[in-house]
Design a protein around this motif. Structure first.
Motif, short mmCIF file in Angstrom:
data_model
loop_
_atom_site.label_atom_id
_atom_site.label_comp_id
_atom_site.label_asym_id
_atom_site.label_seq_id
_atom_site.Cartn_x
_atom_site.Cartn_y
_atom_site.Cartn_z
N MET A 1 25.88 -32.21 6.57
CA MET A 1 26.15 -31.91 5.16
C MET A 1 25.18 -30.84 4.67
O MET A 1 23.99 -30.88 4.94
CB MET A 1 26.01 -33.16 4.31
N LYS A 2 25.71 -29.85 3.96
CA LYS A 2 24.92 -28.73 3.48
C LYS A 2 24.75 -28.81 1.97
O LYS A 2 25.40 -29.59 1.28
CB LYS A 2 25.60 -27.41 3.87
N LEU A 3 23.89 -27.95 1.46
CA LEU A 3 23.72 -27.82 0.02
C LEU A 3 24.99 -27.29 -0.62
O LEU A 3 25.79 -26.58 0.01
CB LEU A 3 22.56 -26.87 -0.28
N ASN A 4 25.18 -27.60 -1.90
CA ASN A 4 26.33 -27.09 -2.65
C ASN A 4 26.00 -25.70 -3.17
O ASN A 4 25.35 -25.53 -4.21
CB ASN A 4 26.65 -28.02 -3.83
N LEU A 5 26.43 -24.67 -2.43
CA LEU A 5 26.10 -23.30 -2.77
C LEU A 5 27.38 -22.46 -2.89
O LEU A 5 28.30 -22.63 -2.10
CB LEU A 5 25.21 -22.68 -1.69
N VAL A 6 27.40 -21.58 -3.87
CA VAL A 6 28.50 -20.62 -4.01
C VAL A 6 27.91 -19.21 -3.89
O VAL A 6 26.74 -18.98 -4.20
CB VAL A 6 29.24 -20.77 -5.36
N GLU A 7 28.73 -18.30 -3.42
CA GLU A 7 28.28 -16.92 -3.23
C GLU A 7 27.98 -16.27 -4.59
O GLU A 7 28.73 -16.42 -5.56
CB GLU A 7 29.34 -16.10 -2.51
N ILE A 8 26.89 -15.54 -4.64
CA ILE A 8 26.53 -14.79 -5.84
C ILE A 8 27.51 -13.62 -5.98
O ILE A 8 27.79 -12.92 -5.00
CB ILE A 8 25.08 -14.28 -5.74
N PRO A 9 28.03 -13.38 -7.19
CA PRO A 9 28.95 -12.25 -7.37
C PRO A 9 28.31 -10.93 -6.96
O PRO A 9 27.09 -10.75 -7.06
CB PRO A 9 29.24 -12.27 -8.88
#
Length: 288
Positions: free
Chosen positions: A1-9
Motif C-alpha cells: 500500500m502506497k501513500l495517497n498522492l496525485v500528480e502536481i499539475p
C-alpha cells in the motif's frame, strides 16, 4: 500500500496573473516546465560546470543520520571540496547532500546564469540557495522554518518531490518543537501498521527534470529523493498569510532556540520524548 498522492499539475508556461490568481492565491502547487528556457543556466548548469567554476570551494555536507541531541541547528555532518564531492556523486550513490547552501555568495558569476522570474511573487533577492544530491539521496520530510513561498528549480538529472499541504499535518506524525516528521517513516514504503494515520494523508507528487520549476506554497511539507545525481536552486518569497508570518516568527525567535536549549539540558532523552509524543499526539488527534 502506497501513500495517497496525485500528480502536481503541469504547464509549459503561465502568465503571472494566472499564476498568482490560480496557484499563489489558492496556495496550490504547480510545475512550470519552461520557465528557465531563456536562462544561461538552462544550457550551462550541469555538474561538470559547477566543478569547473567552484571545484576549490569547501562545502558543508549532510547525510541521513537521525537527529541527535549533539547536533546544532542545521549543523553539517562533514565537509569536502566541491570537486571531490561532484566526483563522488558521479561515481556512486551517496547519502551526502549539500543543503541550503549560498554558493553564489562565494561564486558570484553564477548570478549571471539565471533571471529573477517576474511571476507575481516578491522574491527575496539575497537568498538564492542551492541543494545537491546523489542517486537515491533523500531529504527528510519537513516544512521550512520561515513559511516562504518557494520556487524550486532542478538541474542536471531528475528528482522526485512529494508534498503535503499544512492541512495534512495531523496525519504526518509531526515531531513537536521541530519542523520534521518521525525520521523512521519511509515515505517510499510507509509502514501503515506502525503509522496508521498516514493512510489518511492526501498529498502530491512530481518528478522534476532539468530546467523545470516546482512552486511550493508556504508551509507545505516536502520530501525529496534524487533519482539521479543533480542539484536544485530555491528562490523564496515572504509568506502572504498573516498567520504564516506569526508562525515563522515563532519558529525563528522561539521554537528553534527552545529546542537547542532542551537538547543541551536533557540530551537524547529530549529527542526520544519528542519522537514518542509525535505518535501519541497524532493518534489522539485522529482518534486511532
Amino acid at each position: 500500500m502506497k501513500l495517497n498522492l496525485v500528480e502536481i499539475p503541469r504547464v509549459k508556461s503561465i502568465s503571472k496573473e494566472d499564476f498568482y490568481k490560480n496557484y499563489v492565491k489558492k496556495q496550490k502547487p504547480l510545475v512550470i516546465e519552461e520557465l528557465t528556457a531563456d536562462w544561461p543556466a538552462f544550457y550551462k548548469w550541469k555538474l561538470e560546470y559547477i566543478k569547473e567554476i567552484a571545484g576549490d570551494k569547501i562545502v558543508p555536507l549532510y547525510d541521513d543520520r537521525p537527529v541527535s541531541h549533539k547536533d546544532g541547528f542545521n549543523e553539517a555532518h562533514a565537509q569536502m571540496k566541491m570537486s571531490d564531492y561532484i566526483n563522488l556523486l558521479q561515481k556512486e550513490p551517496t547519502n551526502y547532500r549539500i543543503f541550503l547552501y549560498n554558493l553564489m555568495k562565494e561564486v558570484p558569476i553564477l548570478r549571471d546564469d539565471f533571471k529573477w522570474p517576474d511571476i507575481g511573487l516578491k522574491l527575496i533577492k539575497q537568498l538564492p540557495m542551492l541543494f545537491f544530491g546523489g542517486t537515491n539521496a533523500k531529504v527528510f520530510i519537513h516544512y521550512d522554518i520561515d513559511y516562504s513561498n518557494i520556487l524550486h528549480f532542478h538541474f542536471h538529472g531528475e528528482k522526485q518531490c512529494v508534498l503535503f499541504g499544512p492541512d495534512q499535518t495531523p496525519y504526518l506524525y509531526k515531531v513537536p518543537h521541530s519542523l520534521i516528521s518521525r525520521e523512521d517513516i519511509d515515505y517510499d514504503n510507509p509502514d501503515f501498521e506502525k503509522f496508521p494515520a498516514l493512510k489518511q494523508a492526501q498529498g502530491f507528487v512530481c518528478n522534476l527534470k532539468h530546467g523545470e520549476m516546482l512552486y511550493m506554497p508556504e508551509g507545505y511539507w516536502h520530501y525529496m529523493k534524487y533519482i539521479t545525481p543533480g542539484f536544485s536552486m530555491s528562490l523564496r518569497a515572504y509568506p502572504m498569510r498573516i498567520s504564516s508570518l506569526f508562525k515563522a516568527g515563532y519558529n525563528l525567535l522561539i521554537m528553534r532556540h527552545f529546542d537547542v536549549m532542551m537538547r543541551k539540558w536533557k540530551g537524547q532523552a529530549w529527542i526520544n520524548y519528542k519522537n514518542e509524543k509525535a505518535i501519541t499526539d497524532t493518534h489522539r488527534k485522529v482518534k486511532i
